[in-house]
Design a protein around this motif. Structure first.
Motif, short mmCIF file in Angstrom:
data_model
loop_
_atom_site.label_atom_id
_atom_site.label_comp_id
_atom_site.label_asym_id
_atom_site.label_seq_id
_atom_site.Cartn_x
_atom_site.Cartn_y
_atom_site.Cartn_z
N ARG A 6 7.85 39.98 49.42
CA ARG A 6 8.10 38.81 48.58
C ARG A 6 7.26 38.97 47.32
O ARG A 6 6.07 39.19 47.37
CB ARG A 6 7.71 37.56 49.33
N GLY A 39 9.61 28.35 46.98
CA GLY A 39 9.44 27.56 48.20
C GLY A 39 10.70 26.80 48.57
O GLY A 39 11.13 26.82 49.72
N TYR A 42 13.55 29.63 49.47
CA TYR A 42 13.44 30.45 50.68
C TYR A 42 13.11 29.61 51.92
O TYR A 42 13.88 29.58 52.87
CB TYR A 42 12.41 31.55 50.48
N GLU A 43 11.96 28.96 51.91
CA GLU A 43 11.57 28.16 53.08
C GLU A 43 12.38 26.87 53.14
O GLU A 43 12.65 26.36 54.22
CB GLU A 43 10.07 27.84 53.04
N ASN A 47 16.17 28.84 54.58
CA ASN A 47 15.69 28.94 55.96
C ASN A 47 15.67 27.63 56.73
O ASN A 47 15.60 27.65 57.95
CB ASN A 47 14.30 29.58 55.99
N SER A 48 15.72 26.49 56.03
CA SER A 48 15.70 25.22 56.75
C SER A 48 17.07 24.55 56.82
O SER A 48 17.25 23.63 57.61
CB SER A 48 14.71 24.26 56.08
N TRP A 51 19.98 28.85 57.56
CA TRP A 51 19.66 29.64 58.76
C TRP A 51 19.95 28.86 60.04
O TRP A 51 20.61 29.38 60.94
CB TRP A 51 18.23 30.14 58.72
N ASP A 66 15.15 21.21 47.52
CA ASP A 66 15.28 22.55 48.10
C ASP A 66 16.61 23.17 47.70
O ASP A 66 16.67 24.34 47.33
CB ASP A 66 15.19 22.50 49.63
N HIS A 97 20.76 34.04 52.14
CA HIS A 97 19.87 33.69 51.04
C HIS A 97 20.63 33.66 49.70
O HIS A 97 20.20 33.02 48.76
CB HIS A 97 18.72 34.70 50.93
#
Length: 136
Positions: A6, A39, A42-43, A47-48, A51, A66, A97
């Protein structure tokens, strides 16, 4: 290139730092992502929200901010990829992503082939619709 690396930047550079490495007959380009959106991108959304929809074992935890960061990073990547656009270029997109990257490339006028690989099973339509609710 062992593993995922990253790299983010503070946004003060006009152009993102790009490192180019030969890869067979093509090239692999790595660039720093904008720190202000990493942030949320990705997170946050990837990813939240995405994913867990692909592997529905976790709760979805994503905000409108986000999603905004997710779209901003996809648009950022599309703009960065334009420097590699040639008549023979094929753009290959890897994973959730960058689900919006193909659309971003098309918005920028890219007409070359764009491929996409999702390493998880494609989720049911109802699952993707739930992500649209978050995005709106």
């Amino acid at each position: 290139m062992g593993g995922f690396q990253r790299r983010v930047r503070d946004g003060s550079q006009k152009e993102p730092f790009v490192e180019i490495e030969a890869l067979g007959a093509g090239a692999l380009a790595m660039l720093d992502l904008p720190a202000a959106h990493y942030g949320g991108y990705y997170e946050g959304f990837a990813n939240s929200a995405l994913w867990p929809r692909c592997i529905p074992l976790r709760l979805i935890l994503a905000s409108q901010d986000d999603y905004g960061s997710y779209r901003e990073v996809n648009a950022f990547m599309a703009r960065a990829l334009l420097r590699f656009q040639k008549p023979e270029t094929v753009f290959w997109i890897q994973d959730y992503h960058f689900l919006a990257l193909g659309a971003e490339l098309r918005e920028l006028g890219v007409t070359q082939p764009v491929g996409f690989f999702l390493h998880t099973p494609w989720p049911a339509r109802s699952v993707i619709v739930a992500c649209r609710i978050i995005a709106n």
